[in-house]
Scaffold this motif. Structure first.
Motif, mmCIF file in Angstrom:
data_model
loop_
_atom_site.group_PDB
_atom_site.id
_atom_site.type_symbol
_atom_site.label_atom_id
_atom_site.label_comp_id
_atom_site.label_asym_id
_atom_site.label_seq_id
_atom_site.Cartn_x
_atom_site.Cartn_y
_atom_site.Cartn_z
ATOM 1 N N UNK A 10 4.428 -4.962 -10.631
ATOM 2 C CA UNK A 10 4.709 -4.199 -9.428
ATOM 3 C C UNK A 10 3.513 -3.315 -9.098
ATOM 4 N N UNK A 11 2.991 -3.515 -7.904
ATOM 5 C CA UNK A 11 1.900 -2.648 -7.441
ATOM 6 C C UNK A 11 2.288 -2.103 -6.082
ATOM 7 N N UNK A 12 3.148 -1.113 -6.110
ATOM 8 C CA UNK A 12 3.727 -0.590 -4.871
ATOM 9 C C UNK A 12 3.313 0.867 -4.683
ATOM 10 N N UNK A 13 2.724 1.161 -3.538
ATOM 11 C CA UNK A 13 2.367 2.542 -3.214
ATOM 12 C C UNK A 13 1.154 3.002 -3.996
ATOM 13 N N UNK A 14 1.061 4.324 -4.130
ATOM 14 C CA UNK A 14 -0.062 4.906 -4.862
ATOM 15 C C UNK A 14 0.382 5.330 -6.244
ATOM 16 N N UNK A 15 -0.576 5.841 -6.974
ATOM 17 C CA UNK A 15 -0.359 6.255 -8.365
ATOM 18 C C UNK A 15 0.910 7.090 -8.543
ATOM 19 N N UNK A 16 1.156 8.016 -7.584
ATOM 20 C CA UNK A 16 2.242 8.979 -7.764
ATOM 21 C C UNK A 16 3.591 8.454 -7.278
ATOM 22 N N UNK A 17 3.557 7.300 -6.601
ATOM 23 C CA UNK A 17 4.816 6.759 -6.087
ATOM 24 C C UNK A 17 5.512 5.929 -7.151
ATOM 25 N N UNK A 18 6.787 6.209 -7.329
ATOM 26 C CA UNK A 18 7.573 5.379 -8.231
ATOM 27 C C UNK A 18 8.740 4.789 -7.461
ATOM 28 N N UNK A 19 8.954 3.493 -7.649
ATOM 29 C CA UNK A 19 10.099 2.848 -7.012
ATOM 30 C C UNK A 19 10.906 2.146 -8.105
ATOM 31 N N UNK A 20 12.125 1.766 -7.756
ATOM 32 C CA UNK A 20 12.951 1.002 -8.693
ATOM 33 C C UNK A 20 12.237 -0.291 -9.067
ATOM 34 N N UNK A 21 11.547 -0.853 -8.081
ATOM 35 C CA UNK A 21 10.753 -2.067 -8.303
ATOM 36 C C UNK A 21 9.775 -1.874 -9.467
ATOM 37 N N UNK A 22 9.183 -0.676 -9.540
ATOM 38 C CA UNK A 22 8.262 -0.368 -10.643
ATOM 39 C C UNK A 22 8.983 -0.394 -11.985
ATOM 40 N N UNK A 23 10.164 0.184 -12.009
ATOM 41 C CA UNK A 23 10.874 0.329 -13.288
ATOM 42 C C UNK A 23 11.406 -0.999 -13.824
ATOM 43 N N UNK A 24 11.823 -1.862 -12.898
ATOM 44 C CA UNK A 24 12.459 -3.100 -13.341
ATOM 45 C C UNK A 24 11.424 -4.203 -13.585
ATOM 46 N N UNK A 25 10.235 -4.056 -13.003
ATOM 47 C CA UNK A 25 9.202 -5.081 -13.185
ATOM 48 C C UNK A 25 8.740 -5.106 -14.635
ATOM 49 N N UNK A 26 8.110 -6.219 -15.008
ATOM 50 C CA UNK A 26 7.656 -6.358 -16.388
ATOM 51 C C UNK A 26 6.456 -5.471 -16.670
ATOM 52 N N UNK A 27 5.718 -5.165 -15.606
ATOM 53 C CA UNK A 27 4.560 -4.296 -15.758
ATOM 54 C C UNK A 27 4.391 -3.520 -14.470
ATOM 55 N N UNK A 28 4.159 -2.211 -14.591
ATOM 56 C CA UNK A 28 3.969 -1.384 -13.406
ATOM 57 C C UNK A 28 2.495 -1.050 -13.262
ATOM 58 N N UNK A 29 1.967 -1.321 -12.091
ATOM 59 C CA UNK A 29 0.583 -0.937 -11.816
ATOM 60 C C UNK A 29 0.619 0.181 -10.790
ATOM 61 N N UNK B 57 0.823 -1.205 0.000
ATOM 62 C CA UNK B 57 0.000 0.000 0.000
ATOM 63 C C UNK B 57 0.858 1.256 0.000
ATOM 64 N N UNK B 58 0.200 2.381 -0.015
ATOM 65 C CA UNK B 58 0.915 3.659 -0.084
ATOM 66 C C UNK B 58 1.687 3.969 1.189
ATOM 67 N N UNK B 59 2.622 4.916 1.064
ATOM 68 C CA UNK B 59 3.410 5.326 2.215
ATOM 69 C C UNK B 59 4.347 6.439 1.787
ATOM 70 N N UNK B 60 5.131 6.906 2.744
ATOM 71 C CA UNK B 60 6.087 7.957 2.404
ATOM 72 C C UNK B 60 7.235 7.351 1.612
#
Lengths: 64, 404
Positions: free
Chosen positions: B234-253, B206-209
């Motif tokens: 990758x479904x990490x955090x909220x819409x505006x949060x970007x993590x490295x996990x998002x970038x390296x995953x095959x699909x970012x949600x 879920x979302x967080x700082x």
């Protein structure tokens, strides 16, 4: 022959394209039609009766 | 120490050092400046640098123990705020800042670290689009890596059970916050690959700082995702949060829920698709039947089926004709045979010995053998003579040789 949902849909798609080509004899067409009708019933049934299963990865690891 | 007597350099430096270290103000000081002469010692892990502003500079060192805790990489030219104590390096007689902690000035440390890691991993090809695996259409097993207590896993389970209950969820419970979490999640990704027990994996939180989500920027996690054979959403955090996990995953949600929606098809859409296919086979078979009916109609419209009587009459006539010609042929053959037989009979008749006898000749036989020469006969032989109208027995009385 027991097919899972994905295989059933694939077979159904095959039947549709064969029937739509229309080169088959009436007899073969009817045979395929029968198979297709059974498959679509089966798929509908699979969809309506499906129930989600949840397994912990530890159980998977323990059961090999 | 008596400063009026002569002292050694060592004594001087030791004295100045004690003064600096005795000053409360210099014990915990925050200094802002720009990094220059940055030289990390690869062997010891200590970081050496100079902090400077427009006019002045001060030497600084950060020992390995503290240096290992910084999330971003120090670079020359970077504006930082360093916290530490002031002391003297006696060997050089130079005072320096012993840094305990360092933060980028202006932009957050985590943001800097994030950008730096992102750039480095990007150079290593971890975000290459051609390396992205496609998400399977009908995943039989969906791996979910998330906190067992979080709302994220609930969202994922709810959505998958609503959208695609044909699948099985394989759940790996992990912490999603705190030091070392990135490694634990990386381990879970490796487990799924080792056990080959998922067709797609969702990493959900879920979302967080930015700090809360920090572990999703772990390089270890990034490389585990990159090396995964199983596609990862990758479904990490909220819409505006970007993590490295998002970038390296095959699909970012954008969210865990969205990740679940991307992972599985919607059962209602599947049902409509089955209905569509079913409609197609119905249509195909109906048009096939229609075509066959039309073919049949066309055939009925042709001569034979319209007036079968005509056809039969035609057949009848042809058979009669054939029989007629057959008859005449047979008769012709018969007649020619008959004529030939008649001629032969006439010839035979002409050659008959009876016919010859009737012209005055007779046949002589001795013991049932025809006598054709006087040499066959002796005097007193009893011979039989055959005439056209009867037989005579006679005795040979005289034999004369050939008539001369």
């Amino acid at each position: 022959m027991k097919m899972n949902y994905e295989e059933s849909v694939k077979r159904l798609e095959e039947i549709v394209s064969k029937l739509e080509e229309g080169n088959l004899s009436l007899e073969d067409s009817l045979k395929l039609y029968e198979e297709g009708a059974l498959l679509s019933d089966k798929c509908r049934k699979m969809l309506s009766e499906a129930k989600l299963k949840i397994t912990n990865i530890n159980e998977v690891a323990e059961n090999g | 120490m008596n400063l009026h007597s002569i002292i050694s350099v060592s004594q001087l430096n030791m004295y100045v050092r004690s003064l600096l270290e005795g000053d409360e103000n210099l014990n915990n000081v925050f200094v802002s400046g720009e990094i220059s002469n940055f030289s990390p010692n690869a062997r010891s892990g200590h970081l050496y640098m100079t902090l400077k502003d427009g006019n002045c500079s001060v030497k600084a060192v950060m020992f390995a123990g503290n240096a290992s805790k910084i999330k971003f990489r120090l670079e020359n030219g970077m504006s930082v705020i360093a916290r530490g104590r002031i002391s003297l390096y006696e060997r050089d007689g130079a005072y320096q800042l012993y840094i305990d902690d360092i933060q980028p000035d202006g932009i957050g440390a985590l943001a800097i670290a994030f950008e730096q890691l992102k750039e480095r991993l990007s150079k290593d090809g971890l975000f290459d689009p051609e390396r992205k695996k496609s998400i399977p259409l009908f995943p039989k097993k969906v791996g979910v890596i998330s906190s067992p207590n979080g709302a994220a896993v609930q969202d994922v389970v709810n959505i998958i059970s609503r959208r695609f209950p044909l699948s099985e969820i394989i759940f790996a419970g992990v912490p999603v916050q705190g030091d070392g979490t990135g490694e634990i999640i990386a381990h879970a990704v490796s487990d799924f690959n080792y056990l080959k027990c998922a067709d797609v994996i969702i990493i959900a939180r879920g979302g967080g700082s930015a700090e809360d989500l920090w572990e999703f920027n772990s390089e270890t996690l990034a490389r585990a995702i990159y090396n995964s054979e199983i596609p990862i959403i990758s479904g990490v955090g909220h819409e505006t949060d970007f993590t490295i996990c998002d970038f390296v995953s095959d699909l970012r949600a954008p969210t865990p829920s969205a990740a679940a929606e991307l992972a599985v098809p919607d059962i209602n859409e599947l049902a409509s698709y089955i209905n569509l296919l079913n409609g197609k086979i119905n249509k195909a078979i109906n048009s096939k039947i229609l075509i066959e009916e039309m073919r049949l109609d066309n055939l009925s419209a042709s001569g034979f089926l319209r007036k079968p009587g005509d056809f039969l009459n035609d057949c009848d006539k042809r058979i009669l004709d054939l029989r007629k010609s057959l008859n005449s042929v047979v008769r012709a053959i018969y007649e020619s045979k008959y004529n030939r037989a008649f001629v032969l009979l006439s010839k035979l008749d002409a050659l008959s010995p009876l016919k010859i006898l009737s012209r005055g000749y007779s046949v002589v036989k001795l013991n049932e053998s025809v006598v054709s020469s006087v040499s066959q006969l002796n005097v007193n032989d009893i011979i039989k003579l055959r005439f056209t109208d009867g037989k005579v027995e006679a005795t040979v009385t005289k034999i004369t040789d050939k008539v001369k």
